[in-house]
Design an enzyme around this catalytic site. Structure first.
Site, mmCIF file in Angstrom:
data_model
loop_
_atom_site.group_PDB
_atom_site.id
_atom_site.type_symbol
_atom_site.label_atom_id
_atom_site.label_comp_id
_atom_site.label_asym_id
_atom_site.label_seq_id
_atom_site.Cartn_x
_atom_site.Cartn_y
_atom_site.Cartn_z
ATOM 1 C CB CYS A 1 11.672 -46.669 -0.781
ATOM 2 S SG CYS A 1 10.669 -46.068 -2.157
ATOM 3 C CG HIS B 1 -6.039 -58.615 -16.313
ATOM 4 N ND1 HIS B 1 -7.119 -58.523 -17.160
ATOM 5 C CD2 HIS B 1 -5.147 -59.433 -16.938
ATOM 6 C CE1 HIS B 1 -6.877 -59.226 -18.253
ATOM 7 N NE2 HIS B 1 -5.691 -59.799 -18.137
ATOM 8 C CG ASP C 1 -14.753 -56.129 -9.595
ATOM 9 O OD1 ASP C 1 -15.345 -56.085 -10.683
ATOM 10 O OD2 ASP C 1 -14.695 -57.169 -8.897
HETATM 11 N N1 APR Z 1 -23.994 -60.409 -17.860
HETATM 12 C C1 APR Z 1 -23.133 -61.223 -18.529
HETATM 13 N N2 APR Z 1 -22.268 -60.784 -19.476
HETATM 14 C C2 APR Z 1 -22.263 -59.462 -19.727
HETATM 15 C C3 APR Z 1 -23.131 -58.550 -19.080
HETATM 16 C C4 APR Z 1 -24.010 -59.078 -18.098
HETATM 17 N N3 APR Z 1 -24.872 -58.291 -17.420
HETATM 18 N N4 APR Z 1 -22.883 -57.310 -19.582
HETATM 19 C C5 APR Z 1 -21.911 -57.452 -20.496
HETATM 20 N N5 APR Z 1 -21.547 -58.732 -20.604
HETATM 21 C C6 APR Z 1 -20.526 -59.333 -21.463
HETATM 22 C C7 APR Z 1 -20.401 -58.667 -22.807
HETATM 23 O O1 APR Z 1 -21.276 -59.278 -23.745
HETATM 24 C C8 APR Z 1 -18.925 -58.946 -23.146
HETATM 25 O O2 APR Z 1 -18.798 -60.194 -23.822
HETATM 26 O O3 APR Z 1 -19.297 -59.162 -20.815
HETATM 27 C C9 APR Z 1 -18.249 -59.059 -21.783
HETATM 28 C C10 APR Z 1 -17.408 -57.852 -21.434
HETATM 29 O O4 APR Z 1 -16.339 -57.822 -22.357
HETATM 30 P P1 APR Z 1 -15.208 -56.706 -22.156
HETATM 31 O O5 APR Z 1 -15.865 -55.381 -21.924
HETATM 32 O O6 APR Z 1 -14.252 -56.858 -23.286
HETATM 33 O O7 APR Z 1 -14.499 -57.093 -20.784
HETATM 34 P P2 APR Z 1 -13.434 -58.240 -20.555
HETATM 35 O O8 APR Z 1 -13.696 -59.396 -21.469
HETATM 36 O O9 APR Z 1 -13.415 -58.498 -19.101
HETATM 37 O O10 APR Z 1 -12.060 -57.523 -20.985
HETATM 38 C C11 APR Z 1 -10.875 -58.263 -20.793
HETATM 39 O O11 APR Z 1 -9.544 -56.324 -21.376
HETATM 40 O O12 APR Z 1 -9.290 -54.081 -21.224
HETATM 41 C C12 APR Z 1 -8.846 -55.269 -20.746
HETATM 42 O O13 APR Z 1 -7.847 -55.602 -18.673
HETATM 43 C C13 APR Z 1 -9.073 -55.358 -19.270
HETATM 44 O O14 APR Z 1 -9.647 -57.304 -17.977
HETATM 45 C C14 APR Z 1 -10.004 -56.547 -19.126
HETATM 46 C C15 APR Z 1 -9.755 -57.333 -20.401
#
Ligand code: APR
Length: 239
Positions: free
Chosen positions: A141, A111, A96
């Site tokens: 292209c 990413h 985003d």
């Molecule tokens: N504030 C802080 N942390 C939060 C909140 C919030 N409001 N809501 C959720 N979280 C935390 C969750 O506890 C979790 O540890 O954010 C984390 C989200 O984890 P994921 O959903 O696995 O996302 P991310 O770690 O960014 O994933 C990494 O995986 O699928 C691929 O490319 C995708 O960039 C992504 C990568």
């Protein structure tokens, strides 16, 4: 101690309170879509329309999404660190553009970005805020069907890895925010920073998979935890 060479890593949790879904939480994106279908080159080759629909929906949702206090705090942090003669790199796993909307500048989208597309035929890449379809023609292209989201899929090399490892090997502070610590190489950044002797902090809703690898952890919603931590850090910079 005042830290001068800072690397910040963010994940989907920093954008959760802006309404952008996370991936692995309850009701996360990966509970609704199969990674293999929408986040791999093989899935795109198999069914480009499904993949375009997936990213079109997320690109549309982004138009109305606003940065939350955590994004604004990180932009404030970058300004304060830079003004104090330090350097800060914000590496985000998120596709985003909420860090940009909040004013962060030293930003690296490892990413890729929802608002960019690239052509598999001629290699052109550029900003794209509209829907993309399986037969949309490349602006350069002219080939139909070669455009894809400029997002790094599983099995592909993330962007900026050389820069990221350079900065991690020289940093004195590494802060990981809103990531589950389940996806490499990002999940290994804390080890790199630790080997460089950096102080490492995790700011997350709850302890991540690699929470034990951090010197310090603060837990709660990013809009609160990040804002409080940044205000405290900037206060000590000014002190
Ligand atoms: N504030 C802080 N942390 C939060 C909140 C919030 N409001 N809501 C959720 N979280 C935390 C969750 O506890 C979790 O540890 O954010 C984390 C989200 O984890 P994921 O959903 O696995 O996302 P991310 O770690 O960014 O994933 C990494 O995986 O699928 C691929 O490319 C995708 O960039 C992504 C990568």
């Amino acid at each position: 101690m005042v830290f001068r060479r800072i690397v910040i890593l963010t994940g989907a949790g920093v954008s959760a309170e802006s309404g952008m879904g996370t991936f692995r939480d309850k009701d996360g994106i990966w509970t609704k879509y199969d990674i293999e279908d929408v986040a791999t080159p093989e899935g795109f080759a198999r069914n480009p329309t499904l993949v375009h629909d997936f990213y079109n929906a997320r690109r549309r949702a982004l138009r109305d999404a606003a940065p939350n206090p955590a994004h604004h705090a990180l932009a404030r942090l970058e300004k304060a660190v830079t003004a104090a003669g330090g350097e800060l790199l914000l590496v985000t796993q998120n596709v985003d553009n909420l860090h940009e909307k909040a004013g962060s500048q030293n930003l690296l989208h490892m990413h890729g970005e929802l608002t960019r597309v690239k052509c598999d035929a001629c290699g052109s890449a550029g900003a794209w805020n509209d829907d993309l379809f399986a037969l949309t023609e490349c602006w350069r292209c002219g080939l139909p069907g070669a455009l894809r989201p400029d997002v790094v899929w599983f099995g592909e090399m993330p962007y900026g890895m050389e820069t990221i490892f350079e900065r991690l090997s020289a940093c004195d502070l590494f802060v990981s925010i809103g990531t589950s610590g389940e996806v490499y190489p990002a999940a290994g950044f804390v080890l790199e920073a630790d080997m460089a002797g950096a102080h490492t902090i995790e700011l997350n809703l709850e302890p991540s998979a690699n929470a034990r690898g951090f010197t310090e952890g603060r837990y709660g919603p990013a809009s609160e935890v990040v804002s409080i931590w940044v205000d405290d850090f900037v206060g000590r910079l000014d002190g």
